[in-house]
Motif scaffolding. Structure first.
Motif, PDB file in Angstrom:
ATOM      1  N   TYR A  72       0.711  -1.272   0.094  1.00 15.00           N
ATOM      2  CA  TYR A  72       0.025  -0.115   0.176  1.00 15.00           C
ATOM      3  C   TYR A  72       0.913   1.260  -0.108  1.00 15.00           C
ATOM      4  O   TYR A  72       1.841   1.241   0.658  1.00 15.00           O
ATOM      5  CB  TYR A  72      -0.962  -0.024   1.306  1.00 15.00           C
ATOM      6  CG  TYR A  72      -1.871   1.240   1.381  1.00 15.00           C
ATOM      7  CD1 TYR A  72      -3.271   0.778   0.672  1.00 15.00           C
ATOM      8  CD2 TYR A  72      -1.523   2.324   1.776  1.00 15.00           C
ATOM      9  CE1 TYR A  72      -4.150   2.014   0.880  1.00 15.00           C
ATOM     10  CE2 TYR A  72      -2.531   3.480   1.933  1.00 15.00           C
ATOM     11  CZ  TYR A  72      -3.672   3.154   1.545  1.00 15.00           C
ATOM     12  OH  TYR A  72      -4.608   4.225   1.449  1.00 15.00           O
ATOM     13  N   ASP A  85      -7.983   5.454  -2.838  1.00 15.23           N
ATOM     14  CA  ASP A  85      -8.666   4.452  -2.260  1.00 15.23           C
ATOM     15  C   ASP A  85     -10.001   4.328  -2.873  1.00 15.23           C
ATOM     16  O   ASP A  85     -10.533   3.284  -3.540  1.00 15.23           O
ATOM     17  CB  ASP A  85      -8.963   4.169  -0.762  1.00 15.23           C
ATOM     18  CG  ASP A  85      -7.732   4.059   0.020  1.00 15.23           C
ATOM     19  OD1 ASP A  85      -6.708   3.458  -0.764  1.00 15.23           O
ATOM     20  OD2 ASP A  85      -7.873   3.966   1.289  1.00 15.23           O
ATOM     21  N   GLU A  86     -10.736   5.658  -3.296  1.00 12.97           N
ATOM     22  CA  GLU A  86     -11.883   5.637  -4.048  1.00 12.97           C
ATOM     23  C   GLU A  86     -11.798   5.202  -5.424  1.00 12.97           C
ATOM     24  O   GLU A  86     -13.014   5.055  -6.149  1.00 12.97           O
ATOM     25  CB  GLU A  86     -12.479   7.068  -3.659  1.00 12.97           C
ATOM     26  CG  GLU A  86     -11.646   8.176  -4.129  1.00 12.97           C
ATOM     27  CD  GLU A  86     -10.779   8.816  -2.932  1.00 12.97           C
ATOM     28  OE1 GLU A  86     -10.451   9.954  -3.145  1.00 12.97           O
ATOM     29  OE2 GLU A  86     -10.521   7.919  -2.144  1.00 12.97           O
ATOM     30  N   TYR A  88     -10.559   2.668  -6.736  1.00 10.55           N
ATOM     31  CA  TYR A  88     -10.728   0.919  -6.977  1.00 10.55           C
ATOM     32  C   TYR A  88     -11.594   0.329  -5.743  1.00 10.55           C
ATOM     33  O   TYR A  88     -11.695  -0.824  -5.943  1.00 10.55           O
ATOM     34  CB  TYR A  88      -9.184   0.466  -6.770  1.00 10.55           C
ATOM     35  CG  TYR A  88      -8.577   0.680  -5.714  1.00 10.55           C
ATOM     36  CD1 TYR A  88      -8.542  -0.097  -4.531  1.00 10.55           C
ATOM     37  CD2 TYR A  88      -7.653   1.686  -5.514  1.00 10.55           C
ATOM     38  CE1 TYR A  88      -7.780  -0.017  -3.430  1.00 10.55           C
ATOM     39  CE2 TYR A  88      -6.708   1.853  -4.528  1.00 10.55           C
ATOM     40  CZ  TYR A  88      -6.965   1.043  -3.481  1.00 10.55           C
ATOM     41  OH  TYR A  88      -6.282   1.092  -2.288  1.00 10.55           O
ATOM     42  N   TRP A  89     -11.969   1.110  -4.778  1.00 10.00           N
ATOM     43  CA  TRP A  89     -12.645   0.416  -3.419  1.00 10.00           C
ATOM     44  C   TRP A  89     -13.960  -0.268  -4.157  1.00 10.00           C
ATOM     45  O   TRP A  89     -14.160  -1.505  -3.611  1.00 10.00           O
ATOM     46  CB  TRP A  89     -13.050   1.480  -2.478  1.00 10.00           C
ATOM     47  CG  TRP A  89     -13.334   0.885  -1.326  1.00 10.00           C
ATOM     48  CD1 TRP A  89     -14.550   0.694  -0.457  1.00 10.00           C
ATOM     49  CD2 TRP A  89     -12.230   0.368  -0.291  1.00 10.00           C
ATOM     50  NE1 TRP A  89     -14.343   0.228   0.516  1.00 10.00           N
ATOM     51  CE2 TRP A  89     -12.965   0.026   0.985  1.00 10.00           C
ATOM     52  CE3 TRP A  89     -10.889   0.538  -0.291  1.00 10.00           C
ATOM     53  CZ2 TRP A  89     -12.269  -0.426   1.877  1.00 10.00           C
ATOM     54  CZ3 TRP A  89     -10.280   0.058   0.642  1.00 10.00           C
ATOM     55  CH2 TRP A  89     -10.717  -0.506   1.944  1.00 10.00           C
ATOM     56  N   HIS A  90     -14.479   0.305  -5.250  1.00 11.86           N
ATOM     57  CA  HIS A  90     -15.877  -0.381  -5.680  1.00 11.86           C
ATOM     58  C   HIS A  90     -15.694  -1.785  -6.125  1.00 11.86           C
ATOM     59  O   HIS A  90     -16.497  -2.284  -6.488  1.00 11.86           O
ATOM     60  CB  HIS A  90     -16.573   0.857  -6.799  1.00 11.86           C
ATOM     61  CG  HIS A  90     -15.689   0.810  -7.890  1.00 11.86           C
ATOM     62  ND1 HIS A  90     -14.577   1.668  -7.968  1.00 11.86           N
ATOM     63  CD2 HIS A  90     -16.015   0.220  -9.129  1.00 11.86           C
ATOM     64  CE1 HIS A  90     -14.023   1.643  -9.217  1.00 11.86           C
ATOM     65  NE2 HIS A  90     -14.904   0.618  -9.953  1.00 11.86           N
ATOM     66  N   LEU A  92     -13.437  -4.072  -4.951  1.00 13.11           N
ATOM     67  CA  LEU A  92     -12.841  -5.134  -4.205  1.00 13.11           C
ATOM     68  C   LEU A  92     -14.045  -5.606  -3.644  1.00 13.11           C
ATOM     69  O   LEU A  92     -15.123  -5.331  -3.211  1.00 13.11           O
ATOM     70  CB  LEU A  92     -12.057  -4.359  -3.000  1.00 13.11           C
ATOM     71  CG  LEU A  92     -10.752  -3.592  -3.610  1.00 13.11           C
ATOM     72  CD1 LEU A  92     -10.150  -2.642  -2.420  1.00 13.11           C
ATOM     73  CD2 LEU A  92      -9.740  -4.445  -4.378  1.00 13.11           C
ATOM     74  N   HIS A  96     -10.759  -8.728   0.236  1.00 12.58           N
ATOM     75  CA  HIS A  96      -9.625  -7.462  -0.322  1.00 12.58           C
ATOM     76  C   HIS A  96      -9.785  -6.234   0.280  1.00 12.58           C
ATOM     77  O   HIS A  96      -8.823  -5.675   0.666  1.00 12.58           O
ATOM     78  CB  HIS A  96      -9.881  -7.497  -1.975  1.00 12.58           C
ATOM     79  CG  HIS A  96      -9.325  -8.811  -2.240  1.00 12.58           C
ATOM     80  ND1 HIS A  96     -10.174  -9.622  -3.185  1.00 12.58           N
ATOM     81  CD2 HIS A  96      -8.046  -9.293  -2.782  1.00 12.58           C
ATOM     82  CE1 HIS A  96      -9.507 -10.657  -3.624  1.00 12.58           C
ATOM     83  NE2 HIS A  96      -8.359 -10.530  -3.410  1.00 12.58           N
ATOM     84  N   LYS A  97     -11.022  -5.781   0.646  1.00 11.43           N
ATOM     85  CA  LYS A  97     -10.989  -4.473   1.501  1.00 11.43           C
ATOM     86  C   LYS A  97     -10.372  -4.647   2.760  1.00 11.43           C
ATOM     87  O   LYS A  97      -9.486  -3.850   3.279  1.00 11.43           O
ATOM     88  CB  LYS A  97     -12.716  -4.080   1.445  1.00 11.43           C
ATOM     89  CG  LYS A  97     -13.275  -3.654   0.249  1.00 11.43           C
ATOM     90  CD  LYS A  97     -14.765  -3.312   0.461  1.00 11.43           C
ATOM     91  CE  LYS A  97     -15.445  -2.538  -0.848  1.00 11.43           C
ATOM     92  NZ  LYS A  97     -16.736  -2.451  -0.568  1.00 11.43           N
ATOM     93  N   VAL A 100      -6.695  -4.325   2.283  1.00 11.88           N
ATOM     94  CA  VAL A 100      -6.243  -3.049   2.058  1.00 11.88           C
ATOM     95  C   VAL A 100      -6.203  -2.515   3.231  1.00 11.88           C
ATOM     96  O   VAL A 100      -5.170  -1.490   3.571  1.00 11.88           O
ATOM     97  CB  VAL A 100      -6.999  -2.479   0.857  1.00 11.88           C
ATOM     98  CG1 VAL A 100      -6.741  -1.040   0.644  1.00 11.88           C
ATOM     99  CG2 VAL A 100      -6.795  -3.221  -0.527  1.00 11.88           C
ATOM    100  N   SER A 101      -7.070  -2.611   4.067  1.00 10.55           N
ATOM    101  CA  SER A 101      -7.216  -1.763   5.219  1.00 10.55           C
ATOM    102  C   SER A 101      -6.138  -2.279   6.389  1.00 10.55           C
ATOM    103  O   SER A 101      -5.444  -1.323   6.810  1.00 10.55           O
ATOM    104  CB  SER A 101      -8.514  -2.173   6.264  1.00 10.55           C
ATOM    105  OG  SER A 101      -9.681  -1.613   5.286  1.00 10.55           O
ATOM    106  N   ARG A 104      -2.897  -0.834   4.697  1.00 12.16           N
ATOM    107  CA  ARG A 104      -3.038   0.864   5.106  1.00 12.16           C
ATOM    108  C   ARG A 104      -2.704   1.175   6.697  1.00 12.16           C
ATOM    109  O   ARG A 104      -1.669   2.058   6.627  1.00 12.16           O
ATOM    110  CB  ARG A 104      -4.270   1.556   4.838  1.00 12.16           C
ATOM    111  CG  ARG A 104      -4.428   2.790   4.969  1.00 12.16           C
ATOM    112  CD  ARG A 104      -5.771   3.113   4.545  1.00 12.16           C
ATOM    113  NE  ARG A 104      -6.861   2.454   5.068  1.00 12.16           N
ATOM    114  CZ  ARG A 104      -7.975   2.448   4.619  1.00 12.16           C
ATOM    115  NH1 ARG A 104      -8.328   3.093   3.485  1.00 12.16           N
ATOM    116  NH2 ARG A 104      -9.015   1.803   5.093  1.00 12.16           N
TER     117      ARG A 104
END
Length: 240
Positions: A72, A85-86, A88-90, A92, A96-97, A100-101, A104
């Protein structure tokens, strides 16, 4: 007259986000210019490059590869710019979210200040300052407990210095002389002998062991590779 409804054919069904197979819906797909597979619009990521002043589009699967390689923040596969993040967030999945969290949160803590819960069922990430018990509590103990920490998630105590569950009534020096520590040290020696045999490398920065699993002779960890890939510095030399 009786009416009947026909079920959609398998070729019209959309592939789930977690599938590693490309979507095959006719007329709706877009070719990912990075991997050249057909992908559905819901699997595509768009990034506007400020440097090149153009839109770059690539798929979820290329994004997952970049996250695995670079960590990240995710970067654009074409221009190398960091993604928001916004962007590619949709695309995931929930798993996977969560990944990524976690990346981060890890990125926000310097490598030398990271502490992981020694409970193998937990392994929650903390900063050392966050996990270490207050000085007034440590002062109550009759032995050196400077490494004593408590996981904020599972509440189990562990040692920041020895990276094991807390060795109650023993200082770190006493623990390292104990039978338990000797057994763990023997396991570590076996691991390092295996690493030497397999030509694995220990990163001097993050102290992780990196396995060479194919390709050229360059061996890199995520942090060092990102730092040196622009000038094509040999990553094996960078780690030594």
């Amino acid at each position: 007259m009786s009416s009947s409804t026909s079920e959609p054919s398998r070729s019209e069904e959309k592939a789930p986000i977690d599938s590693d197979k490309p979507s095959t819906s006719a007329g709706e797909n877009e070719v990912c210019k990075a991997c050249t597979f057909d992908r559905s619009p819901s699997e595509m990521v768009s990034h506007y490059s400020k440097f090149k002043e153009e839109i770059h589009r690539f798929c979820l699967y290329c994004l997952k590869y970049l996250l695995h390689l670079d960590g990240y923040p995710a970067t654009c596969i074409f221009c190398g710019e960091s993604l928001k993040d916004e962007e590619y967030w949709h695309v995931l999945s929930p798993s996977h979210k969560a990944m990524v969290s976690m990346l981060r949160d890890e990125k926000a803590i310097p490598v030398k200040e990271r502490a992981y819960c020694a409970n193998q069922q937990c392994s929650a990430l903390h900063s050392k300052a966050e996990a270490r018990l207050p000085q007034e509590e440590l002062a109550k103990l009759c032995y050196d407990a400077s490494g004593l920490a408590e996981c904020k998630k599972c509440k189990q105590r562990f040692c920041l210095n020895c990276h094991v569950p807390w060795h109650d009534l023993m200082s770190c020096d006493d623990y390292k002389k104990s039978v338990v520590a000797a057994e763990l040290e023997a396991d570590d020696r076996k691991l390092y002998r295996l690493a030497e045999k397999k030509f694995w490398v220990t990163c001097s920065d993050c102290e992780r062991i990196i396995e060479h699993d194919g390709g050229c002779d360059n061996v890199h960890c995520r942090r060092i590779y990102r730092r040196h890939r622009q000038d094509k510095t040999c990553c094996r030399r960078a780690l030594q």
